[in-house]
Design an enzyme around this catalytic site. Structure first.
Site, PDB file in Angstrom:
ATOM      1  N   HIS A   1     -19.935  13.081 -13.988  1.00 62.38           N
ATOM      2  CA  HIS A   1     -18.889  12.877 -12.991  1.00 62.38           C
ATOM      3  C   HIS A   1     -17.514  13.240 -13.551  1.00 62.38           C
ATOM      4  O   HIS A   1     -17.348  13.375 -14.757  1.00 62.38           O
ATOM      5  CB  HIS A   1     -18.884  11.433 -12.485  1.00 62.38           C
ATOM      6  CG  HIS A   1     -18.466  10.454 -13.523  1.00 62.38           C
ATOM      7  ND1 HIS A   1     -19.301  10.026 -14.521  1.00 62.38           N
ATOM      8  CD2 HIS A   1     -17.278   9.836 -13.725  1.00 62.38           C
ATOM      9  CE1 HIS A   1     -18.657   9.171 -15.292  1.00 62.38           C
ATOM     10  NE2 HIS A   1     -17.429   9.048 -14.842  1.00 62.38           N
TER      11      HIS A   1
ATOM     12  N   TYR B   1      11.514  -3.898   3.072  1.00 62.60           N
ATOM     13  CA  TYR B   1      12.615  -2.940   3.110  1.00 62.60           C
ATOM     14  C   TYR B   1      12.949  -2.565   4.553  1.00 62.60           C
ATOM     15  O   TYR B   1      14.110  -2.569   4.960  1.00 62.60           O
ATOM     16  CB  TYR B   1      12.249  -1.692   2.310  1.00 62.60           C
ATOM     17  CG  TYR B   1      13.259  -0.581   2.441  1.00 62.60           C
ATOM     18  CD1 TYR B   1      14.441  -0.606   1.721  1.00 62.60           C
ATOM     19  CD2 TYR B   1      13.030   0.489   3.303  1.00 62.60           C
ATOM     20  CE1 TYR B   1      15.376   0.413   1.857  1.00 62.60           C
ATOM     21  CE2 TYR B   1      13.960   1.503   3.438  1.00 62.60           C
ATOM     22  CZ  TYR B   1      15.124   1.464   2.709  1.00 62.60           C
ATOM     23  OH  TYR B   1      16.052   2.471   2.846  1.00 62.60           O
TER      24      TYR B   1
END
Length: 139
Positions: free
Chosen positions: A58, A123
């Site tokens: 992988h 925010y």
């Protein structure tokens, strides 16, 4: 933070994909060639490899991508080019993967960031307190 002509961005993704049947074929010269091909492909698409590793079956990469490039397109390009070139160059791989598919279908992807969802919500929430909605007009 990266820049292009009209945008500043910091989009990072952790991507993992595996060989078909998890055969442990990514060793020695094949692993080195795979790394070289991934570097070439990323460079051609303006993708920065921040970190990466090639295991025997992988691949893990952490990349920074421009916003014009989707993750699916990036993975398609990486898996497609590496499969095509590796199967063409290494006869042992071609014998093992006679169906022309080096990689298992699918992949894992997770976005990576330094700002949490809660910080972004806070925010936005503190931009102005004119409305108690999820999508404010502050101008």
């Amino acid at each position: 933070m990266r820049k292009s002509s009209h945008v500043q961005y910091d989009l990072q993704y952790h991507i993992v994909w595996a060989t078909k049947y998890r055969y442990r074929v990514l060793t020695g010269k094949i692993a080195e060639r795979t790394r070289e091909l991934i570097r070439q492909s990323c460079n051609s698409m303006d993708v920065s490899i921040l970190k990466g590793s090639i295991g025997k079956e992988h691949i893990h990469i952490l990349v920074s991508c421009p916003p014009s490039l989707s993750v699916s397109k990036l993975v398609q390009q990486l898996k497609g080019k590496t499969s095509r070139v590796l199967l063409g160059e290494y006869k042992d791989l071609k014998k093992r993967y006679w169906g022309q598919h080096l990689w298992a279908s699918g992949y894992f992807c997770r976005s990576v960031g330094y700002v949490t969802q809660d910080i972004i919500k806070e925010y936005i929430e503190n931009q102005a307190d004119e409305y108690e909605e999820n999508f404010k007009i502050i101008g």
